[in-house]
Design a protein around this motif. Sequence first.
Motif, PDB file in Angstrom:
ATOM      1  N   GLU A 226       0.863  -1.187   0.000  1.00 26.51           N
ATOM      2  CA  GLU A 226       0.000   0.000   0.000  1.00 26.51           C
ATOM      3  C   GLU A 226       0.893   1.228   0.000  1.00 26.51           C
ATOM      4  O   GLU A 226       1.588   1.519   0.987  1.00 26.51           O
ATOM      5  N   GLY A 227       0.914   1.936  -1.132  1.00 29.93           N
ATOM      6  CA  GLY A 227       1.746   3.128  -1.264  1.00 29.93           C
ATOM      7  C   GLY A 227       0.863   4.363  -1.328  1.00 29.93           C
ATOM      8  O   GLY A 227      -0.189   4.417  -0.715  1.00 29.93           O
ATOM      9  N   ARG A 240       7.497   9.976  -4.630  1.00 28.48           N
ATOM     10  CA  ARG A 240       6.623   8.829  -4.914  1.00 28.48           C
ATOM     11  C   ARG A 240       6.792   7.663  -3.931  1.00 28.48           C
ATOM     12  O   ARG A 240       7.883   7.406  -3.442  1.00 28.48           O
ATOM     13  N   HIS A 241       5.680   6.971  -3.731  1.00 30.71           N
ATOM     14  CA  HIS A 241       5.688   5.708  -2.970  1.00 30.71           C
ATOM     15  C   HIS A 241       4.845   4.734  -3.794  1.00 30.71           C
ATOM     16  O   HIS A 241       3.711   4.415  -3.450  1.00 30.71           O
ATOM     17  N   ASP A 242       5.410   4.321  -4.917  1.00 28.85           N
ATOM     18  CA  ASP A 242       4.678   3.574  -5.945  1.00 28.85           C
ATOM     19  C   ASP A 242       4.610   2.087  -5.564  1.00 28.85           C
ATOM     20  O   ASP A 242       5.636   1.406  -5.477  1.00 28.85           O
ATOM     21  N   ALA A 243       3.403   1.598  -5.351  1.00 31.12           N
ATOM     22  CA  ALA A 243       3.241   0.205  -4.888  1.00 31.12           C
ATOM     23  C   ALA A 243       3.657  -0.802  -5.955  1.00 31.12           C
ATOM     24  O   ALA A 243       4.128  -1.898  -5.640  1.00 31.12           O
ATOM     25  N   ALA A 279      -4.813   2.504 -13.915  1.00 31.07           N
ATOM     26  CA  ALA A 279      -4.977   3.456 -15.023  1.00 31.07           C
ATOM     27  C   ALA A 279      -3.590   3.962 -15.407  1.00 31.07           C
ATOM     28  O   ALA A 279      -2.740   4.168 -14.543  1.00 31.07           O
ATOM     29  N   SER A 280      -3.371   4.156 -16.710  1.00 31.42           N
ATOM     30  CA  SER A 280      -2.008   4.452 -17.162  1.00 31.42           C
ATOM     31  C   SER A 280      -1.495   5.788 -16.634  1.00 31.42           C
ATOM     32  O   SER A 280      -0.288   5.982 -16.511  1.00 31.42           O
ATOM     33  N   ASN A 281      -2.393   6.706 -16.290  1.00 32.83           N
ATOM     34  CA  ASN A 281      -1.917   8.000 -15.804  1.00 32.83           C
ATOM     35  C   ASN A 281      -2.176   8.198 -14.308  1.00 32.83           C
ATOM     36  O   ASN A 281      -2.394   9.304 -13.838  1.00 32.83           O
ATOM     37  N   SER A 282      -2.179   7.053 -13.579  1.00 29.26           N
ATOM     38  CA  SER A 282      -2.396   7.117 -12.135  1.00 29.26           C
ATOM     39  C   SER A 282      -1.323   6.281 -11.439  1.00 29.26           C
ATOM     40  O   SER A 282      -1.102   5.121 -11.818  1.00 29.26           O
ATOM     41  N   ILE A 283      -0.682   6.830 -10.450  1.00 28.72           N
ATOM     42  CA  ILE A 283       0.387   6.090  -9.740  1.00 28.72           C
ATOM     43  C   ILE A 283      -0.265   4.949  -8.956  1.00 28.72           C
ATOM     44  O   ILE A 283      -1.218   5.175  -8.203  1.00 28.72           O
ATOM     45  N   PRO A 284       0.227   3.709  -9.137  1.00 26.45           N
ATOM     46  CA  PRO A 284      -0.377   2.573  -8.420  1.00 26.45           C
ATOM     47  C   PRO A 284      -0.292   2.765  -6.905  1.00 26.45           C
ATOM     48  O   PRO A 284       0.799   2.975  -6.363  1.00 26.45           O
ATOM     49  N   SER A 285      -1.449   2.697  -6.242  1.00 28.25           N
ATOM     50  CA  SER A 285      -1.449   2.893  -4.789  1.00 28.25           C
ATOM     51  C   SER A 285      -1.539   1.578  -4.037  1.00 28.25           C
ATOM     52  O   SER A 285      -1.031   1.463  -2.922  1.00 28.25           O
ATOM     53  N   ARG A 286      -2.209   0.594  -4.633  1.00 24.34           N
ATOM     54  CA  ARG A 286      -2.334  -0.709  -3.955  1.00 24.34           C
ATOM     55  C   ARG A 286      -2.037  -1.814  -4.943  1.00 24.34           C
ATOM     56  O   ARG A 286      -2.631  -1.877  -6.023  1.00 24.34           O
ATOM     57  N   VAL A 287      -1.145  -2.703  -4.564  1.00 24.59           N
ATOM     58  CA  VAL A 287      -0.806  -3.832  -5.436  1.00 24.59           C
ATOM     59  C   VAL A 287      -0.787  -5.113  -4.613  1.00 24.59           C
ATOM     60  O   VAL A 287      -0.277  -5.144  -3.492  1.00 24.59           O
ATOM     61  N   THR A 288      -1.381  -6.152  -5.179  1.00 26.96           N
ATOM     62  CA  THR A 288      -1.330  -7.477  -4.558  1.00 26.96           C
ATOM     63  C   THR A 288      -0.639  -8.415  -5.523  1.00 26.96           C
ATOM     64  O   THR A 288      -0.978  -8.444  -6.712  1.00 26.96           O
ATOM     65  N   VAL A 289       0.315  -9.180  -5.021  1.00 24.10           N
ATOM     66  CA  VAL A 289       0.916 -10.232  -5.853  1.00 24.10           C
ATOM     67  C   VAL A 289       0.806 -11.554  -5.105  1.00 24.10           C
ATOM     68  O   VAL A 289       0.742 -11.591  -3.869  1.00 24.10           O
ATOM     69  N   GLU A 290       0.744 -12.633  -5.873  1.00 24.87           N
ATOM     70  CA  GLU A 290       0.759 -13.964  -5.265  1.00 24.87           C
ATOM     71  C   GLU A 290       2.012 -14.694  -5.724  1.00 24.87           C
ATOM     72  O   GLU A 290       2.353 -14.701  -6.904  1.00 24.87           O
ATOM     73  N   VAL A 291       2.699 -15.282  -4.758  1.00 25.19           N
ATOM     74  CA  VAL A 291       3.978 -15.937  -5.018  1.00 25.19           C
ATOM     75  C   VAL A 291       3.815 -17.431  -4.768  1.00 25.19           C
ATOM     76  O   VAL A 291       3.324 -17.834  -3.711  1.00 25.19           O
ATOM     77  N   GLU A 314      12.067  -5.024   4.376  1.00 24.21           N
ATOM     78  CA  GLU A 314      13.163  -4.086   4.102  1.00 24.21           C
ATOM     79  C   GLU A 314      12.729  -3.044   3.068  1.00 24.21           C
ATOM     80  O   GLU A 314      12.954  -1.851   3.216  1.00 24.21           O
ATOM     81  N   MET A 315      12.042  -3.527   2.044  1.00 23.45           N
ATOM     82  CA  MET A 315      11.649  -2.646   0.951  1.00 23.45           C
ATOM     83  C   MET A 315      10.582  -1.643   1.389  1.00 23.45           C
ATOM     84  O   MET A 315      10.597  -0.474   0.987  1.00 23.45           O
ATOM     85  N   ALA A 316       9.647  -2.114   2.219  1.00 22.90           N
ATOM     86  CA  ALA A 316       8.574  -1.227   2.681  1.00 22.90           C
ATOM     87  C   ALA A 316       9.180  -0.057   3.456  1.00 22.90           C
ATOM     88  O   ALA A 316       8.792   1.104   3.258  1.00 22.90           O
ATOM     89  N   ALA A 317      10.156  -0.377   4.295  1.00 19.30           N
ATOM     90  CA  ALA A 317      10.808   0.687   5.069  1.00 19.30           C
ATOM     91  C   ALA A 317      11.553   1.634   4.133  1.00 19.30           C
ATOM     92  O   ALA A 317      11.435   2.860   4.232  1.00 19.30           O
ATOM     93  N   ARG A 318      12.284   1.055   3.203  1.00 23.47           N
ATOM     94  CA  ARG A 318      13.099   1.882   2.300  1.00 23.47           C
ATOM     95  C   ARG A 318      12.250   2.751   1.389  1.00 23.47           C
ATOM     96  O   ARG A 318      12.577   3.898   1.110  1.00 23.47           O
ATOM     97  N   ARG A 319      11.114   2.195   0.914  1.00 26.31           N
ATOM     98  CA  ARG A 319      10.282   2.923  -0.047  1.00 26.31           C
ATOM     99  C   ARG A 319       9.172   3.735   0.623  1.00 26.31           C
ATOM    100  O   ARG A 319       8.394   4.395  -0.059  1.00 26.31           O
ATOM    101  N   GLY A 320       9.053   3.613   1.939  1.00 23.30           N
ATOM    102  CA  GLY A 320       8.044   4.398   2.655  1.00 23.30           C
ATOM    103  C   GLY A 320       6.628   3.993   2.314  1.00 23.30           C
ATOM    104  O   GLY A 320       5.775   4.826   2.019  1.00 23.30           O
ATOM    105  N   LEU A 321       6.371   2.710   2.301  1.00 18.87           N
ATOM    106  CA  LEU A 321       4.994   2.254   2.095  1.00 18.87           C
ATOM    107  C   LEU A 321       4.668   1.101   3.046  1.00 18.87           C
ATOM    108  O   LEU A 321       5.552   0.572   3.730  1.00 18.87           O
TER     109      LEU A 321
END
Length: 416
Positions: A226-227, A240-243, A279-291, A314-321
């Motif tokens: 969640e960015g 930016r805090h792009d999810a 949307a192509s002109n909107s910064i992604p705010s929420r992303v879900t991935v399945e691994v 680690e990434m959440a802390a570094r990217r501020g999300l």
Amino acid sequence: MMELNPVVDAEHLMREFEELAGFSDAEPPAVTRVVFTETDLRARQFLKESCAHAGLLVREDALGNTFARWEGTNPALPAVGTGSHMDAIPHSGRFDGTVGVLGGLEALRALRETGFQPSRSLELLIFTSEEPTRFGLGCLGSRALSGAADLGALDRMVDKEGRSLEQVRTAAGFTGPLTAVTLPDSYYSAFVELHIEQGPLLERNGVPIGAVTAIAAPAALRVKFEGTGGHAGAVLMPDRHDALCAAAELILDVEKSARSTGSPDTVATVGFCSVHPGASNSIPSRVTVEVDIRDIALAPRNQVVADVKHVVAEMAARRGLQAGVEILNADPPATMAPPIVDAVLAVCSQLGIACQRMVSRAYHDSLYMARICPTGMIFIPCRAGVSHRPDEFASPEAITQGVQVLALTLAKLSSD
Ligand code: GLV
Ligand code: MN
Ligand code: MN
């Protein structure tokens, strides 16, 4: 018993594959059949009618697992089961799972035609949702049957539209508490699943039958980022805090982690990603991935699971999300029962067919059946090892041989 010669009606069987593949939400030759959709329910109806037509007694449980029984002469004894799943992941083929369902049905029909009378009842099982497509968790039916699942949590799981399993199964006509789904102790004395190999070894080796000795350990994780969303033109890069950028970094990390466990059997895949608002002109705010992470051994599989957790934090802390990892499942591998493996090998030798022992890298409902009874799997080759694709193909000859081996294995196991 030795002189039994079950004859497979290959023409009829192939017509059934054709008909079942027609219950699909994808353009042929692709098949999409997701649990508890209209299409799935129509396919279930077709299968139930086929089972009833074969003289089998059909029942369904609260989760839609379907049982078709041929009563043995000694029905008080634990039964012998066979079967597989009939759901199909998006844009896949017509043989994954269905070979064990339609092939299992044909094995029972062919045995009946010989005049054979099983001592133990023989039961065809059609499992609900072996594929994780709708709820993110595979083997729903067999998990519940084997008592391996937290049934309350299972019923509360939600699909991508936010509908709970309880809601969708009830709407599909499967009602009642899931606790009733768990099989009583000693329900089966043996379970055997026929399946396409989904790998290239049998075809490459020119061997028509595989006797599975073990099933690899799968794990599935859902990671949510969640960015901060915003205007793609107006928000400058340092702010930016792009999810989706976070998810992209994770995806590449998953690949790196799977390659570096030291085990050639570690595989990891991110096959699902949803982007909000998309949307192509909107910064992604929420992303879900399945691994999806697997190995034959638990340690390297778990190493990748641990890597994902570490990298996400680690990434959440570094990217501020914000980010969270949900372990959907982390199943141990399963060992197939030596007496069942031996029965398959003995049948092949009796028929003069080559057979090799092998490991299953894909998971199957047998992963769970192995927890409650001696379990085995029979593999047949599929073209170029291709599966989970529309061009998945198993020849009528390969299927026929698999059904013959299954039929004689079931005869052996149900005779004592
Ligand atoms: C089953 O379809 C699997 O993903 O192994
Ligand atoms: Mn599959
Ligand atoms: Mn399958």
